[in-house]
Motif scaffolding. Structure first.
Motif, PDB file in Angstrom:
ATOM      1  N   ARG A   1      -5.778   9.226   2.451  1.00 36.87           N
ATOM      2  CA  ARG A   1      -5.607   8.345   1.265  1.00 36.87           C
ATOM      3  C   ARG A   1      -4.728   7.296   1.626  1.00 36.87           C
ATOM      4  O   ARG A   1      -5.010   6.077   1.098  1.00 36.87           O
ATOM      5  CB  ARG A   1      -5.196   9.159  -0.047  1.00 36.87           C
ATOM      6  CG  ARG A   1      -6.696   9.683  -0.618  1.00 36.87           C
ATOM      7  CD  ARG A   1      -6.130  10.493  -1.920  1.00 36.87           C
ATOM      8  NE  ARG A   1      -7.218  11.197  -2.493  1.00 36.87           N
ATOM      9  CZ  ARG A   1      -7.547  12.123  -3.174  1.00 36.87           C
ATOM     10  NH1 ARG A   1      -6.344  12.774  -3.417  1.00 36.87           N
ATOM     11  NH2 ARG A   1      -8.558  12.825  -3.772  1.00 36.87           N
ATOM     12  N   SER A   2      -3.579   7.584   2.221  1.00 36.46           N
ATOM     13  CA  SER A   2      -2.814   6.494   2.573  1.00 36.46           C
ATOM     14  C   SER A   2      -3.339   5.482   3.570  1.00 36.46           C
ATOM     15  O   SER A   2      -3.226   4.343   3.476  1.00 36.46           O
ATOM     16  CB  SER A   2      -1.258   7.242   3.168  1.00 36.46           C
ATOM     17  OG  SER A   2      -0.602   7.546   2.442  1.00 36.46           O
TER      18      SER A   2
ATOM     19  N   ASN B   1       2.093   2.197  -3.442  1.00 35.71           N
ATOM     20  CA  ASN B   1       1.218   2.948  -4.195  1.00 35.71           C
ATOM     21  C   ASN B   1       0.977   4.399  -3.906  1.00 35.71           C
ATOM     22  O   ASN B   1       1.025   5.096  -4.616  1.00 35.71           O
ATOM     23  CB  ASN B   1      -0.331   2.163  -4.016  1.00 35.71           C
ATOM     24  CG  ASN B   1      -0.373   0.717  -4.667  1.00 35.71           C
ATOM     25  OD1 ASN B   1       0.249   0.476  -5.593  1.00 35.71           O
ATOM     26  ND2 ASN B   1      -1.356   0.037  -4.267  1.00 35.71           N
ATOM     27  N   SER B   2       1.063   4.550  -2.686  1.00 32.82           N
ATOM     28  CA  SER B   2       0.828   6.077  -1.884  1.00 32.82           C
ATOM     29  C   SER B   2       2.087   6.900  -2.488  1.00 32.82           C
ATOM     30  O   SER B   2       1.953   7.932  -2.912  1.00 32.82           O
ATOM     31  CB  SER B   2       0.718   5.911  -0.579  1.00 32.82           C
ATOM     32  OG  SER B   2      -0.517   5.718  -0.118  1.00 32.82           O
TER      33      SER B   2
ATOM     34  N   GLU C   1      -8.767   5.903  -4.600  1.00 24.65           N
ATOM     35  CA  GLU C   1      -7.922   6.931  -4.677  1.00 24.65           C
ATOM     36  C   GLU C   1      -8.906   8.132  -5.199  1.00 24.65           C
ATOM     37  O   GLU C   1      -8.771   9.306  -4.485  1.00 24.65           O
ATOM     38  CB  GLU C   1      -6.969   6.997  -5.751  1.00 24.65           C
ATOM     39  CG  GLU C   1      -6.155   8.185  -6.114  1.00 24.65           C
ATOM     40  CD  GLU C   1      -5.136   8.443  -4.944  1.00 24.65           C
ATOM     41  OE1 GLU C   1      -4.373   9.498  -4.918  1.00 24.65           O
ATOM     42  OE2 GLU C   1      -4.849   7.635  -4.120  1.00 24.65           O
TER      43      GLU C   1
ATOM     44  N   ALA D   1       0.707  -1.072   0.072  1.00 31.35           N
ATOM     45  CA  ALA D   1       0.034  -0.074   0.004  1.00 31.35           C
ATOM     46  C   ALA D   1       0.865   1.138   0.072  1.00 31.35           C
ATOM     47  O   ALA D   1       0.493   2.121  -0.672  1.00 31.35           O
ATOM     48  CB  ALA D   1      -1.003   0.026   1.202  1.00 31.35           C
TER      49      ALA D   1
ATOM     50  N   SER E   1      -7.600  -0.100  -6.522  1.00 29.82           N
ATOM     51  CA  SER E   1      -6.814   1.079  -5.697  1.00 29.82           C
ATOM     52  C   SER E   1      -7.010   2.379  -6.465  1.00 29.82           C
ATOM     53  O   SER E   1      -6.831   3.281  -5.546  1.00 29.82           O
ATOM     54  CB  SER E   1      -5.220   0.629  -6.083  1.00 29.82           C
ATOM     55  OG  SER E   1      -4.433   1.621  -5.588  1.00 29.82           O
TER      56      SER E   1
ATOM     57  N   GLN F   1      -5.987   3.444   1.522  1.00 29.99           N
ATOM     58  CA  GLN F   1      -5.087   2.407   0.853  1.00 29.99           C
ATOM     59  C   GLN F   1      -4.684   1.327   1.716  1.00 29.99           C
ATOM     60  O   GLN F   1      -4.859  -0.088   1.307  1.00 29.99           O
ATOM     61  CB  GLN F   1      -3.875   2.888  -0.103  1.00 29.99           C
ATOM     62  CG  GLN F   1      -4.372   4.023  -1.243  1.00 29.99           C
ATOM     63  CD  GLN F   1      -4.883   3.214  -2.365  1.00 29.99           C
ATOM     64  OE1 GLN F   1      -4.957   2.173  -2.438  1.00 29.99           O
ATOM     65  NE2 GLN F   1      -5.217   4.048  -3.176  1.00 29.99           N
TER      66      GLN F   1
END
Length: 458
Positions: free
Chosen positions: A342-343, A114-115, A334, A111, A330, A346
């Motif tokens: 958001r973090s 992604n962030s 977002e 995760a 994902s 996720q």
């Protein structure tokens, strides 16, 4: 070096350090250590248990206190050290405990990666929908590279697979500190509540019907993912017990055959922008669920000779099954959450897929396989019927002896031989995925809006 290339290196190593052992650990557990199957489910359960809290916890820390790239680096360095320790473990109970420690370090980094990617792309005025998939595809290439290295180096049934992963993780941990700074948002107000202060607002997403339903289906799909990771390579390897398949190259290079799944991922990742714009997030996720039905169904009827094409097709379909849900999911998170959480959101997505879903999938499948899909054979004629050979076949008798058994003059074994009924196992998994797909199509309401996809660009 440009931002895309820097993120490509991160993505490659992120999944290299997982692919080195994830698909082959079953061969190490069953083939080298000869540990029992029920406990093996707990190995994959550790990923789920760690994902119940670690991605969310690290997401909160990244949102509130510590730069995401620094936290990411620390976790990978610790993960590397634990992997070096796993190779020294000699009992199944201790192995599970140490693997749990490794997963507490690794699972949240998915995760976080992604962030870090989304934040870095936005800071550099890049289009997320267009630019992220080609970056993420290098993660799959890294996974494939690790699988091939493990298989071709003769490490797929040895502890060296953990050393390969550990070296990669150590390199990635150090490299992470060179990535763009992803500072905590710290958007909490001065008069914030305790929930806001601790960064637990992401859990309020469960109060939104659409988000709650999305997370529930994420859980069910997470279970399906663990089934194929846990048993895919073992399924192919066990064809060696069938005399007519024993000399097939599929047996020796089962991990490389399974890597076709990851090769397929690289193609479908690149196709995601087109599918998202054309069909929308819901339809892409539904396509993923139907692909899982095909993944399991083709495995059910495949074999290393006449049915090899079905095994290969199953691996090809996997790319669509895995990528279409994970990446579109994902992106859905977002686009449907506030920037300050958001973090955390996720991390919550990871918790439901690789956490709750993985735990339920691993434990339930392990129990079901032992309880309903494992056959017991007490004599040569019964076993020969299952292995599609005759009772005097020398390869079958060698297999019986390798299990610590001897055969009496009337063909009776000193101890029962246990074999998994993979045909029924995969059909059951296919039925499970089909039920999920139908339920998702009926219950999840999300109208395709091209503007939603375009708004993700910046």
């Amino acid at each position: 070096m440009g931002i895309k290339n820097r993120l490509i290196i991160m993505s490659f190593l992120q999944f290299f350090v997982w692919g080195a052992w994830l698909i082959t650990i079953g061969n190490y557990w069953f083939g080298t250590k000869n540990w029992e199957g029920t406990q093996f489910g707990l190995v994959f359960g550790t990923m789920g248990i760690a994902s119940l809290f670690m991605p969310t916890l690290t997401g909160i820390i990244a949102d509130r206190w510590v730069n995401a790239e620094k936290l990411y680096g620390f976790l990978h360095i610790i993960y590397a050290l634990v992997l070096f320790g796993i190779a020294q473990v000699t009992t199944p109970d201790n192995f599970i405990y140490v693997m749990f420690a490794a997963m507490c370090c690794y699972m949240p980094t998915i995760a976080l990666s992604n962030s870090i990617s989304y934040t870095s792309l936005k800071l550099n005025d890049k289009n997320i929908v267009k630019d992220f998939p080609p970056i993420r595809v290098w993660g799959t290439i890294g996974f494939i590279a690790a699988m091939w290295i493990t298989n071709l180096s003769g490490s797929k049934a040895t502890e060296y697979q953990f050393y390969i992963a550990g070296v990669g993780a150590l390199i990635l941990g150090i490299y992470a500190f060179t990535l763009p700074k992803c500072k905590p948002q710290r958007l909490t107000k001065e008069d914030a509540t305790l929930t806001e202060t601790l960064g637990l607002e992401a859990f309020k997403l469960f109060g939104n019907y659409k988000m709650a339903l999305f997370f529930v289906f994420s859980m069910f799909l997470g279970g399906a993912l663990q089934l194929t990771n846990a048993y895919g390579d073992v399924f192919l390897d066990e064809f060696k017990h069938f005399p007519k398949y024993a000399d097939s190259f599929v047996i020796e290079y089962s991990t490389i055959i399974m890597s076709i799944s990851q090769v397929s991922e690289t193609l479908f990742i690149l196709a995601i922008p087109f599918f998202l714009r054309r069909f929308g997030i819901k339809q892409v996720m539904l396509i993923s669920m139907l692909a899982w039905v095909l993944r399991f169904g083709l495995f059910a009827f495949g074999d290393p000779v006449g049915g090899l094409w079905m095994i290969i097709m199953s691996c090809i379909v996997y790319g669509m099954a895995f990528d279409f849900f994970n990446i579109s999911g994902s992106l859905f998170v977002e686009s449907n959450t506030d920037s300050k959480i958001r973090s955390s959101a996720q991390g919550l997505f990871m918790m439901m897929t690789n956490g709750v879903g993985a735990v339920l999938g691993s434990l339930t499948s392990g129990w079901a396989i032992d309880r309903f899909f494992t056959k017991s054979f007490s004599n040569t004629s019964e076993l020969a019927g299952f292995l599609q050979t005759d009772a005097t076949n020398s390869k079958m008798l060698d297999f019986v002896k390798s299990q610590g058994n001897s055969v009496s003059t009337d063909g009776i074994f000193t101890n029962p031989i246990l074999m998994k009924d993979w045909h029924t196992i995969w059909l059951s998994f296919a039925a499970y995925a089909l039920v999920i797909a139908i339920a998702f199509a009926v219950l999840f309401k999300h109208k395709h809006d091209p503007k939603e996809i375009e708004n993700l660009s910046h």
